[in-house]
Design a protein around this motif. Structure first.
Motif, mmCIF file in Angstrom:
data_model
loop_
_atom_site.group_PDB
_atom_site.id
_atom_site.type_symbol
_atom_site.label_atom_id
_atom_site.label_comp_id
_atom_site.label_asym_id
_atom_site.label_seq_id
_atom_site.Cartn_x
_atom_site.Cartn_y
_atom_site.Cartn_z
ATOM 1 N N VAL A 45 0.873 -1.175 0.000
ATOM 2 C CA VAL A 45 0.000 0.000 0.000
ATOM 3 C C VAL A 45 0.905 1.218 0.000
ATOM 4 N N TYR A 80 -3.266 0.541 -3.693
ATOM 5 C CA TYR A 80 -2.759 -0.814 -3.440
ATOM 6 C C TYR A 80 -2.035 -1.308 -4.676
ATOM 7 N N ASN A 85 -0.792 -4.703 -11.305
ATOM 8 C CA ASN A 85 -0.784 -3.243 -11.414
ATOM 9 C C ASN A 85 0.548 -2.798 -11.998
ATOM 10 N N SER A 154 -5.363 -6.509 -11.331
ATOM 11 C CA SER A 154 -5.135 -6.448 -9.894
ATOM 12 C C SER A 154 -6.248 -7.161 -9.126
ATOM 13 N N LEU A 156 -8.874 -6.814 -6.860
ATOM 14 C CA LEU A 156 -9.638 -5.688 -6.327
ATOM 15 C C LEU A 156 -10.249 -5.995 -4.965
ATOM 16 N N LEU A 159 -7.564 -5.096 -2.602
ATOM 17 C CA LEU A 159 -7.466 -3.634 -2.593
ATOM 18 C C LEU A 159 -8.427 -3.034 -1.575
ATOM 19 N N LYS A 179 -13.997 -0.619 -4.109
ATOM 20 C CA LYS A 179 -14.112 -1.645 -5.144
ATOM 21 C C LYS A 179 -15.148 -1.277 -6.190
#
Length: 324
Positions: A45, A80, A85, A154, A156, A159, A179
């Motif tokens: 993060v 994140y 990513n 990624s 999610l 995240l 999200k």
């Protein structure tokens, strides 16, 4: 390091501290041409320069899952990172820097992958109304930095389990959760991979800038240079010390960001720190310094990079004078 050739730099490291250290080294290098740094990190993060990790992150969940907490030099909100990513970072001398042109470069690279991108709000790129990229910026006397993320494949769910933004931020965007406002590019074009997007951006960069080359990080910086920066940005003091005190907190939403101001006005314990996702990191540092030296509001237009940053400064100092 001296950079006189337009250069794409590739990192083979997935440690966020390592790659953020390289960004700082690039920002402080002697450059006379644009440089583009592309990298990924595994499970991290990254919070903005003036964000409170206790308020923005689920630190217990991150520790349980082995997720790094890192802080970048620029403003903006928390993001994140995982290997789905892709991170891009433009570093240019001031005379060659253009946020508009750099954003167009990313957008054009995606357009050639059948992705139509729009600029949204202060610093987001969206597709069909969903966020796929956040951007942030930083300037020194010599160079300017523009970096951002691209969600390609990624996780999610992870995240949203690590980021805990203030509810006011979500309400302002009209969404119920992080999200629900983001999307992976692979959901728009199933053929997309991180490697394809990376190659498309490199191709677009090379099409724009002549006299160009592609290198690895280790071609530019020594391991000692990078390690020195890692020691600084991974320290507990850098990540947490600013938020160690418990003081009074006031808040206000501006068009340019939400500010949570932790303060103590006692004569022998004067203290002020601002938690914000503002894209003006040097503005926040200036205001905090002025408060401590009792010169709040003393800066002039000529002290700022843009009219919009100066207007934000006037709004924030006016609020602080009225409330503190």
């Amino acid at each position: 390091m001296k950079g006189s050739i337009s250069t794409v730099i590739i990192s083979n490291e997935s440690n966020a501290y390592y790659n953020l250290a390289v960004e700082k080294l690039l920002l402080n290098a002697s450059l006379s041409a644009p440089h583009l740094f592309l990298w990924q990190s595994k499970n991290a993060v990254v919070i903005g320069a003036h964000q409170n990790p206790y308020a923005e992150c689920n630190l217990a969940k991150m520790q349980e899952d082995g997720v790094q907490l890192t802080r970048r030099i620029s403003g903006g909100g928390a993001v994140y990172h995982d290997l789905g990513n892709l991170n891009f970072c433009f570093v240019c001398p001031k005379s060659l820097y253009s946020e508009e042109n750099q954003t167009k470069l990313i957008a054009n690279a995606l357009l050639k992958q059948n992705i139509n991108v729009e600029l949204s709000g202060r610093n987001d790129l969206t597709v069909n109304g969903f966020k796929i990229s956040g951007n942030a910026y930083y300037r020194t006397k010599q160079n300017c930095l523009h970096h951002g993320t691209l969600l390609i494949a990624s996780d999610l769910t992870r995240l949203s389990s690590y980021l805990t933004p203030p509810i006011e931020k979500l309400e302002k965007s009209g969404v119920k959760s992080i999200k629900s406002r983001v999307i992976n590019l692979s959901e728009v074009n199933a053929d997309l991979t991180v490697e394809k997007v990376k190659n498309a951006i490199i191709e677009e960069f090379f099409a724009i800038f002549g006299n160009k080359k592609q290198v690895l990080v280790e071609d530019l910086f020594t391991s000692l240079q990078i390690e020195e920066q890692i020691q600084l940005i991974s320290s507990r003091e850098y990540l947490f010390a600013k938020w160690a005190r418990q003081n009074k907190v006031i808040s206000k939403r501006f068009d340019w960001g939400i500010c949570y101001v932790e303060h103590n006005s006692q004569a022998n314990n004067r203290y002020l720190k601002i938690n914000t996702d503002s894209i003006y990191p040097t503005l926040i540092s200036r205001v905090e310094s002025e408060y401590l030296s009792a010169t709040l509001g003393a800066s002039k237009l000529s002290d700022f990079e843009s009219d919009s940053e100066y207007e934000a400064y006037k709004e924030l100092t006016k609020f602080l004078r009225e409330e503190l």
